[in-house]
Structures are given as C-alpha cells and as structure tokens.
Scaffold this motif. Sequence first.
Motif, PDB file in Angstrom:
ATOM      1  N   GLY A 300      19.237  28.113  28.659  1.00  0.00           N
ATOM      2  CA  GLY A 300      18.175  27.632  29.532  1.00  0.00           C
ATOM      3  C   GLY A 300      16.827  27.751  28.852  1.00  0.00           C
ATOM      4  O   GLY A 300      16.720  27.693  27.623  1.00  0.00           O
ATOM      5  N   ASP A 301      15.772  27.994  29.666  1.00  0.00           N
ATOM      6  CA  ASP A 301      14.414  28.011  29.117  1.00  0.00           C
ATOM      7  C   ASP A 301      13.804  29.408  29.150  1.00  0.00           C
ATOM      8  O   ASP A 301      12.583  29.549  29.268  1.00  0.00           O
ATOM      9  N   PHE A 302      14.635  30.434  29.002  1.00  0.00           N
ATOM     10  CA  PHE A 302      14.107  31.792  28.947  1.00  0.00           C
ATOM     11  C   PHE A 302      13.133  31.903  27.778  1.00  0.00           C
ATOM     12  O   PHE A 302      13.453  31.510  26.649  1.00  0.00           O
ATOM     13  N   PRO A 303      11.930  32.452  27.999  1.00  0.00           N
ATOM     14  CA  PRO A 303      10.888  32.357  26.966  1.00  0.00           C
ATOM     15  C   PRO A 303      11.012  33.333  25.806  1.00  0.00           C
ATOM     16  O   PRO A 303      10.638  32.988  24.681  1.00  0.00           O
ATOM     17  N   ASP A 304      11.510  34.549  26.053  1.00  0.00           N
ATOM     18  CA  ASP A 304      11.511  35.572  24.991  1.00  0.00           C
ATOM     19  C   ASP A 304      12.804  35.486  24.187  1.00  0.00           C
ATOM     20  O   ASP A 304      13.651  36.373  24.214  1.00  0.00           O
ATOM     21  N   ARG A 305      12.952  34.425  23.436  1.00  0.00           N
ATOM     22  CA  ARG A 305      14.190  34.148  22.728  1.00  0.00           C
ATOM     23  C   ARG A 305      14.471  35.151  21.604  1.00  0.00           C
ATOM     24  O   ARG A 305      15.612  35.576  21.425  1.00  0.00           O
ATOM     25  N   PRO A 306      13.468  35.555  20.808  1.00  0.00           N
ATOM     26  CA  PRO A 306      13.770  36.507  19.728  1.00  0.00           C
ATOM     27  C   PRO A 306      14.384  37.810  20.234  1.00  0.00           C
ATOM     28  O   PRO A 306      15.303  38.340  19.615  1.00  0.00           O
ATOM     29  N   ALA A 307      13.889  38.320  21.359  1.00  0.00           N
ATOM     30  CA  ALA A 307      14.436  39.574  21.894  1.00  0.00           C
ATOM     31  C   ALA A 307      15.892  39.395  22.302  1.00  0.00           C
ATOM     32  O   ALA A 307      16.740  40.269  22.048  1.00  0.00           O
ATOM     33  N   MET A 308      16.209  38.270  22.933  1.00  0.00           N
ATOM     34  CA  MET A 308      17.597  38.017  23.346  1.00  0.00           C
ATOM     35  C   MET A 308      18.507  37.849  22.133  1.00  0.00           C
ATOM     36  O   MET A 308      19.633  38.349  22.109  1.00  0.00           O
ATOM     37  N   LEU A 309      18.021  37.143  21.117  1.00  0.00           N
ATOM     38  CA  LEU A 309      18.838  36.963  19.915  1.00  0.00           C
ATOM     39  C   LEU A 309      19.093  38.294  19.202  1.00  0.00           C
ATOM     40  O   LEU A 309      20.171  38.502  18.632  1.00  0.00           O
ATOM     41  N   GLU A 310      18.118  39.182  19.258  1.00  0.00           N
ATOM     42  CA  GLU A 310      18.317  40.506  18.662  1.00  0.00           C
ATOM     43  C   GLU A 310      19.395  41.279  19.409  1.00  0.00           C
ATOM     44  O   GLU A 310      20.241  41.941  18.791  1.00  0.00           O
ATOM     45  N   ILE A 311      19.390  41.202  20.743  1.00  0.00           N
ATOM     46  CA  ILE A 311      20.438  41.856  21.539  1.00  0.00           C
ATOM     47  C   ILE A 311      21.805  41.287  21.176  1.00  0.00           C
ATOM     48  O   ILE A 311      22.782  42.028  20.998  1.00  0.00           O
ATOM     49  N   VAL A 312      21.880  39.974  21.054  1.00  0.00           N
ATOM     50  CA  VAL A 312      23.152  39.336  20.688  1.00  0.00           C
ATOM     51  C   VAL A 312      23.638  39.851  19.341  1.00  0.00           C
ATOM     52  O   VAL A 312      24.800  40.254  19.188  1.00  0.00           O
ATOM     53  N   GLU A 313      22.769  39.849  18.357  1.00  0.00           N
ATOM     54  CA  GLU A 313      23.176  40.249  17.007  1.00  0.00           C
ATOM     55  C   GLU A 313      23.625  41.704  16.978  1.00  0.00           C
ATOM     56  O   GLU A 313      24.634  42.048  16.338  1.00  0.00           O
ATOM     57  N   GLN A 314      22.893  42.580  17.636  1.00  0.00           N
ATOM     58  CA  GLN A 314      23.273  43.993  17.670  1.00  0.00           C
ATOM     59  C   GLN A 314      24.654  44.171  18.271  1.00  0.00           C
ATOM     60  O   GLN A 314      25.466  44.969  17.777  1.00  0.00           O
ATOM     61  N   ASN A 315      24.935  43.418  19.319  1.00  0.00           N
ATOM     62  CA  ASN A 315      26.198  43.623  20.020  1.00  0.00           C
ATOM     63  C   ASN A 315      27.367  42.862  19.406  1.00  0.00           C
ATOM     64  O   ASN A 315      28.521  43.240  19.622  1.00  0.00           O
ATOM     65  N   ILE A 316      27.079  41.850  18.614  1.00  0.00           N
ATOM     66  CA  ILE A 316      28.148  41.305  17.767  1.00  0.00           C
ATOM     67  C   ILE A 316      28.613  42.387  16.807  1.00  0.00           C
ATOM     68  O   ILE A 316      29.809  42.624  16.636  1.00  0.00           O
ATOM     69  N   GLY A 317      27.643  43.067  16.182  1.00  0.00           N
ATOM     70  CA  GLY A 317      27.992  44.145  15.264  1.00  0.00           C
ATOM     71  C   GLY A 317      28.770  45.261  15.948  1.00  0.00           C
ATOM     72  O   GLY A 317      29.747  45.763  15.399  1.00  0.00           O
ATOM     73  N   ARG A 318      28.321  45.661  17.135  1.00  0.00           N
ATOM     74  CA  ARG A 318      29.022  46.729  17.856  1.00  0.00           C
ATOM     75  C   ARG A 318      30.431  46.308  18.241  1.00  0.00           C
ATOM     76  O   ARG A 318      31.376  47.099  18.177  1.00  0.00           O
TER      77      ARG A 318
END
Length: 324
Positions: A300-318
């Motif tokens: 969607g159009d959630f504005p804080d995309r870098p923060a969300m992508l960081e959460i995704v990347e961290q949890n892919i690793g986990r």
Amino acid sequence: MVRIRGRLGRGELSGVARAAFGGRELVSVERLRGGSKKGVYRLVLDDRTTGIAYVWNADEDYWTDVATQDRSDPFGHASGLDLFETAHAALSSTAVRVPRVEMLDRSRSLLAGEVAVLEDVRGGTLEALWERDPGRAGRVSARLGDVVRTMHDSRRDRYGRPGIDRAGVDPVEWLVLCRALRHLGEAAARVDRIAAVEHRLLGLLHDRHAAVAPRTEYGFIHGELGPDHVLVDDHDEPVLIDIEGAMFFDIEWEHVFLELRFGSRYSHFRRNDLDGDRVRFYRLAMYLSLVAGPLRLLEGDFPDRPAMLEIVEQNIGRTLAQLS
C-alpha cells in the motif's frame, strides 16, 4: 471532508479539542510519527495545555488488506475505539499505568472517525530514553519488568481479548500454526531466500507445533510491547500505549516479542516458568509474521518504507537462522 491522508490540522481537530478541554483554543497540531492503524496527534492549546488525540478511520489505517476484522479473533485487526476502551479498562484494573482518558467520541460528529483524547505523557519513549540516559532507562526498564509480570500473572481459563468470551475454540497453538503457515506462504511468494527453503520451514513449523503440550490457562499480554510502545512519565513510571491488541494468551508469545525488541535488556523480563517448546515454536511463527506482515503493508502507501524494509530484512535473517 476532503483532506490529505493522515494530515489532520487545526481546522479538523478544533472541535475535538473543545469537546475535550472546554473553551480553550487549539493553537497547533503535531502529527506524531509511527502507527499504522490510527492517527496520533498532539494538540497544543492557548494555555500550553497539551493532549494526544487518537483518530481511527479508514484514512488513518494503512492495513487495507487484513486477514479478519473479527474482534473475537485474537489475531484479528487490532484497531478501533472499542478495543482501546476495553483494553484501557482491563490494564487499569491490574494497576498498569496507561495514559489518562480525557474524552472518547464514537459519534463521528466531531470528525470523520472515532476519537479518543488522552493525557500527553511528555517524557518520551523508553526507546529514546536509552539513548539519552541509559542509567535512568535501566531503572524504568526494571519497573516495566514488574509491570509485565503483574500483567502476565493475571490469568483466566479462556484466551482472547478482554470482554470477549471464546468457548469451544481451537487451541492457541493451533491458531498460531495456521497463521504461521499462511505467513510462510506469503513470505515465500515474495522472498526468494524463503522460497528456497520453504519445505524445510514447513517441516520445522509442524515439528515445533507437535512438541507443544495442551494448556488451559492464559495470561494477560500487551501483544506488541516494544520500547517504542512505552512512555516515561514525570515519576519515571512506564506508561503503556498502543494497547488495542491486549489479550489473554500464552505469555510465551509476548516473551518472544520482548526478547526480539529488547535484546540484551530482555533480562528485565526473564522468568523461569516459560514453556520452552512454546517459545521455540512461537519464535519461528513470530519471525515469519514480521516478514509477511510488513511486506503486505508495503504493497500500500505506508510512508515509512525504509523502517519496514529493515524489519523485513532482520526477520528474514532470524527465520533462516532457525534452520541452523
């Protein structure tokens, strides 16, 4: 009412301020960062009084595609004034500090949405305090540990949100498994590294679920308790916010999230009576949810995309580390 998404101003919120604080004039509005299900605004009045307005409506909710709006479902969309009010009452009854309520409005006559106006706890978040004053933050964290233990020791024999009974439903661990399987499919469809090991993760989910013994008693949990959801008041007491997801559930679910969000500071919450099999199962389920959920939000159009992508990347690793 025509307006830019997520940007209410003095014109829209002046009636809310009058209803909450009487004849004082609203002089400025600040939209506070964070939050994906409601708008959060600081109201500043002409006598320097401040308050916090929560606004729930479709324009403030970035989760346009949710699994269920069923409020009796522990994993249903945790948004809205009813859930806030019930959780606020339940937490207050267990002596947990939450912001004082100044006004609640369901009429939609003040604004296009449901509104709550709350005490403005001006000490900032515990997360920010760690950066400014680690010693003081340590004391607040220790008090938070006591608060969490009090919550978790408040028990009942049914899981679910306070004020909502669920009788004759599936075991908690089965709900978590079904949700995790859905999240695994969503993650594998979007992330090649997850897709490459999807069958191994599927087997691991089933194995960990099979190891969990039945349970019939549940503790009261916040549901998303990170240091950004804890404010600090003038007396260095922790104040819990974003409480709409509070529910009776396995406390191991909360501990997995606390472990993830507090890291080395998790020692403030540690307890010796957790079920290790549930913890192992819930870790994997939690990590998958924190891959699939943010990726869905980013469609969607959630504005804080870098923060969300960081959460995704961290949890892919986990998630991948669970296969080691």
